[in-house]
Design a protein around this motif. Structure first.
Motif, PDB file in Angstrom:
ATOM      1  N   THR A 158       0.837  -1.189   0.000  1.00  0.00           N
ATOM      2  CA  THR A 158       0.000   0.000   0.000  1.00  0.00           C
ATOM      3  C   THR A 158       0.875   1.244   0.000  1.00  0.00           C
ATOM      4  O   THR A 158       1.831   1.335   0.769  1.00  0.00           O
ATOM      5  N   GLN A 159       0.563   2.157  -0.880  1.00  0.00           N
ATOM      6  CA  GLN A 159       1.338   3.373  -1.040  1.00  0.00           C
ATOM      7  C   GLN A 159       0.682   4.530  -0.307  1.00  0.00           C
ATOM      8  O   GLN A 159      -0.543   4.689  -0.355  1.00  0.00           O
ATOM      9  N   TYR A 160       1.501   5.323   0.338  1.00  0.00           N
ATOM     10  CA  TYR A 160       1.042   6.484   1.080  1.00  0.00           C
ATOM     11  C   TYR A 160       1.654   7.728   0.440  1.00  0.00           C
ATOM     12  O   TYR A 160       2.866   7.779   0.216  1.00  0.00           O
ATOM     13  N   PHE A 161       0.790   8.710   0.196  1.00  0.00           N
ATOM     14  CA  PHE A 161       1.193   9.873  -0.570  1.00  0.00           C
ATOM     15  C   PHE A 161       1.592  11.051   0.313  1.00  0.00           C
ATOM     16  O   PHE A 161       1.034  11.272   1.398  1.00  0.00           O
ATOM     17  N   GLY A 162       2.549  11.820  -0.192  1.00  0.00           N
ATOM     18  CA  GLY A 162       2.874  13.093   0.402  1.00  0.00           C
ATOM     19  C   GLY A 162       1.900  14.154  -0.060  1.00  0.00           C
ATOM     20  O   GLY A 162       1.022  13.890  -0.885  1.00  0.00           O
ATOM     21  N   PRO A 163       2.069  15.386   0.438  1.00  0.00           N
ATOM     22  CA  PRO A 163       1.135  16.464   0.111  1.00  0.00           C
ATOM     23  C   PRO A 163       1.312  17.038  -1.284  1.00  0.00           C
ATOM     24  O   PRO A 163       0.457  17.773  -1.769  1.00  0.00           O
TER      25      PRO A 163
END
Lengths: 116, 108
Positions: free
Chosen positions: A104-109
């Motif tokens: 699962t990928q988590y995104f920056g702003p």
């Protein structure tokens, strides 16, 4: 805990200038991804780093785009001789990449780049 | 070109109704499927993922996967105005391949 961070949050540059965008992934995440999102468009994959393997550069739109990942952590996306069509939000994501576990990928702003 | 297709919407549903968001994909080798929510001006946030055929429920959200039909959907029960956002379907081979998203509007 700290999420993915990106800097700068906004960048305005003139056509023809070079820009550098920075991404700090979540600590311990071995995989790092760059995407870009143009106005009204979906996310477009640019480049993918996994550990010490050679990066997957298949999404880079031209040779003006390059990226590095130093020490398996921080990454810099460089765009040389920027063009107006490079204007977009550049998003970085990271993931843990454990074998046998759905990644699962988590995104920056994101960094909003505007080329005048 | 490995395609992920979504209706752009907007999909408008009244508060309390079920919102149904659909996505099709072209690559039969795809293994993992993700739904992200993106509020205007914000980055995508993961709602849930699914990798086995059938349904997967998490609170008010249910993801449905049919690999034979190359179809994945997201149901949102008891929709709230705060659910109004763009919903992105993504398919994982290595990096994520995203659809362009469906705009959902939940009206009070």
């Amino acid at each position: 805990g700290a999420g993915v961070s990106q800097s700068p949050s906004n960048k305005v540059t003139e056509k023809g200038k070079d820009v550098e965008l920075r991404c700090d992934p979540i600590s311990g995440h071995t995989a790092l991804y760059w995407y870009r999102q143009s106005l009204g468009q979906g996310l477009e994959f640019l480049i993918y780093f996994q550990g010490n393997s050679a990066p997957d550069k298949s999404g880079l739109p031209s040779d003006r785009f390059s990226a590095e990942r130093t020490g398996g952590s921080v990454s810099t996306l460089t765009i040389q001789r920027t063009q107006q069509e490079d204007s977009a939000v550049y998003l970085c994501a990271s993931s843990l990449q454990i074998a046998g576990v759905v990644d699962t990928q988590y995104f920056g702003p994101g960094t909003r780049l505007t080329v005048l | 070109q490995k395609e992920v297709e979504q209706n752009s919407g907007p999909l408008s549903v009244p508060e309390g109704a079920i919102a149904s968001l659909n996505c099709t994909y072209s690559d039969r080798g795809s293994q993992s499927f993700f739904w992200y929510r993106q509020y205007s001006g914000k980055s995508p946030e993961l709602i849930m993922f699914i990798y086995s055929n059938g349904d997967k429920e998490d609170g008010r959200f249910t993801a449905q996967l049919n690999k034979a039909s190359q179809y994945v959907s997201l149901l949102i029960r008891d929709s709230q105005p705060s659910d109004s956002a763009t919903y992105l379907c993504a398919v994982n081979i290595a990096a994520l391949n995203f659809g362009k998203g469906t705009s959902l509007l939940v009206t009070p």
